[in-house]
Structures are given as C-alpha cells and as structure tokens.
Design an enzyme around this catalytic site. Structure first.
Site, PDB file in Angstrom:
ATOM      1  CG  ASN A 171      -1.740   1.202   1.416  1.00  0.00           C
ATOM      2  OD1 ASN A 171      -1.811   2.034   0.507  1.00  0.00           O
ATOM      3  ND2 ASN A 171      -2.378   1.334   2.570  1.00  0.00           N
ATOM      4  CD  GLU A 179      -3.730  -2.705   7.640  1.00  0.00           C
ATOM      5  OE1 GLU A 179      -2.600  -2.914   7.193  1.00  0.00           O
ATOM      6  OE2 GLU A 179      -4.388  -1.693   7.378  1.00  0.00           O
ATOM      7  CG  HIS A 195      -5.952   1.889   5.506  1.00  0.00           C
ATOM      8  ND1 HIS A 195      -5.482   2.843   6.366  1.00  0.00           N
ATOM      9  CD2 HIS A 195      -4.932   1.006   5.322  1.00  0.00           C
ATOM     10  CE1 HIS A 195      -4.225   2.566   6.677  1.00  0.00           C
ATOM     11  NE2 HIS A 195      -3.868   1.449   6.050  1.00  0.00           N
TER      12      HIS A 195
HETATM   13  P1  PGA Z   1       2.617   0.225   7.773  1.00  0.00           P
HETATM   14  O1  PGA Z   1       1.163   0.440   7.110  1.00  0.00           O
HETATM   15  O2  PGA Z   1       3.167  -1.052   7.233  1.00  0.00           O
HETATM   16  O3  PGA Z   1       3.387   1.435   7.353  1.00  0.00           O
HETATM   17  O4  PGA Z   1       2.396   0.171   9.249  1.00  0.00           O
HETATM   18  C1  PGA Z   1       0.288  -0.647   6.966  1.00  0.00           C
HETATM   19  C2  PGA Z   1      -1.017  -0.142   6.441  1.00  0.00           C
HETATM   20  O5  PGA Z   1      -1.371   1.007   6.735  1.00  0.00           O
HETATM   21  O6  PGA Z   1      -1.735  -0.847   5.706  1.00  0.00           O
END
Ligand code: PGA
Length: 264
Positions: free
Chosen positions: A9, A166, A94
């Site tokens: 992402n 997440e 998200h």
């Molecule tokens: P990060 O982001 O790996 O920078 O923590 C993950 C995400 O927001 O999907």
C-alpha cells in the site's frame, strides 16, 4: 492451496514517474512465484500507467479507495464502477480512511457492496485502536466491523474477499508499535470465527485473512507463520524495493520449506 498474498500500500506517496520507477525495480527484484500473489496499490493517478507497465502475471493492482455510487454528481470522486477492469482489488475501510475521513461502518459496508457489485475483490481492513484495546473492546470492535461490512454479501461473495487485520496502534501512521504475533494470532482466529458464525465453515475456510501493521522484511516471517494468516498488507516498507522484495522472498522460502517437509 491458497496463494500467499503480499500487498504493498503506497498510500499518498510517489508521483507517476516515481511509481513507475518503483514498479520497474520491483520487476527486476521479484520473479513470479506460482504460490504467491503480489499486489501493488499505488495512488489513483498512477494506476492507469502502471496497468500498462506491469506484467499482470506477476503483479496485480489495487486501488486504495473508491466511491460507493456508480456515477453521478459527486465532484472529486472516482467510483468502483470506473475502476472495473483496471484493478483486481480495492482496499476498503483502512484505518486512515475511517479516522481521517470519518468513514463509518455504513460507508464501509456500502463500499464493500459496490466493490463486489463491480466485480473487484475488497481488501477489507479491520482493527481496534489503542484506546479500544486498553478498554478490552477489541473483540467487540472486530465483531462490529466484520459483521456490518459483510452484511450485504452472499456466502459465495464472502468466500472471495480478503480481510486484513490491522490493529490501528500497530500501523506506522499511528505509532507503529510492534504487535506480538501471539496477540495477532488470537484476533485473526477471532475474525475467521466471525465469518464462520455468519456464513459457515465452508465459506470461512476460503476467505483470506491477512495481517498488516509495520510489517517489514524482518518481521514478515513471524506473522506469516501464524496459522490463520495468509498474507501481509505492507505500508511503509512497500516503498523500499529491497524490503518489499525481501518480504516476497521470505514468503517464497517458507513455502519451499513447507514443500520440502511434505515431501520428506
Ligand atoms: P505500515 O502500514 O506497514 O506502514 O504500518 C500498513 C497499512 O497502513 O496498511
């Protein structure tokens, strides 16, 4: 066997030229593996050029967001309908969108429906904040986010989607604390259990559940070893081609080790 899903992402980073450069570097670094699916989620403006640049057998594309109405007077929005044929996946719910853009449970549900209606696969993100975790509300939050997001889908549709666990506090944007794989394992099992409760085990065994939150080439293995974990959603580390290719490589090695064990 389900393919391991590795998603980058890129968030609101990289202009079109920079996106194209990163894609070219990833092409060099990552060879296609039949049991790994690599997905790139660049900014909206880079999607069209990347769709002609990348080898679709090696990389699939995802949008980071879209609008739930198919068309109309919604200045500034791009609909799921417009992304048809351009991307395979759309990231929905998200935490940055839920928190910065006030995306409610209802909006996320409508986006999931619009995505499926337009023949793309939602990558539904769910996760609790640090505050909710401290208050013992993690399961309730995950339950509410999963149940409401899936409420307009049939079992067949749910079997096809991706759910990314997440925890908000583990995402680099919101502090990026490293989540213990043992904690992650519990919550991921709970998410699959929710899907089983709603749609039965025949559906939930097909739904892909992945992890995201400060994953890099060093930590990826520990998360991918979790029973219920079928991939990772990578933010910050996906902007670095060494690190992102390193994550794909970890997944590849783990698959080879598994194959070797099975053949012993
Ligand atoms: P990060 O982001 O790996 O920078 O923590 C993950 C995400 O927001 O999907």
């Amino acid at each position: 066997m389900k393919k391991v899903l590795i998603i980058g992402n890129w968030k609101m980073h990289l202009n079109v030229a920079q996106s194209s450069l990163l894609a070219a570097r990833l092409h060099k670094q990552i060879t296609g593996h039949r049991d790994i699916e690599v997905v790139l989620a660049p900014s909206l403006v880079a999607l069209q050029p990347l769709s002609t640049q990348v080898d679709r057998r090696r990389f699939r594309l995802a949008a980071q967001n879209a609008y739930q109405k198919d068309e109309g007077a919604y200045t500034g929005e791009v609909s799921f309908h417009m992304l048809r044929d351009l991307v395979h996946y759309v990231i929905i719910g998200h935490s940055e969108r839920r928190i910065y853009f006030n995306e409610s449970l209802d909006i996320v549900r409508d986006k999931v429906s619009a995505c499926v209606r337009n023949n793309m696969t939602p990558i539904l993100c769910v996760g609790e904040t640090a505050h909710e975790r401290a208050n013992g509300e993690t399961k309730q939050v995950l339950h509410d986010q999963v149940v409401s997001a899936l409420s307009n889908l049939t079992g067949v549709e749910v079997a096809n989607i991706v759910i990314a666990y997440e925890p908000v506090w583990a995402i680099s944007t919101f502090g990026g604390k490293i989540a213990k794989p043992s904690d992650v394992a519990k919550e991921m099992a709970f998410i699959r259990h929710q899907v089983t409760e709603l749609y039965g085990a025949n559906v939930s065994k097909h739904t892909r559940v992945i992890y995201g939150g400060s994953v890099d080439d060093h930590s990826a293995r520990a998360y991918l070893e979790i029973d219920d974990c079928e991939g990772v959603l990578v933010g910050g580390a996906s902007l670095n081609y060494h690190k992102f290719a390193g994550i794909v490589d970890r997944a590849y090695r783990m698959n080879r080790e598994k194959d070797d064990k099975e053949n012993d």
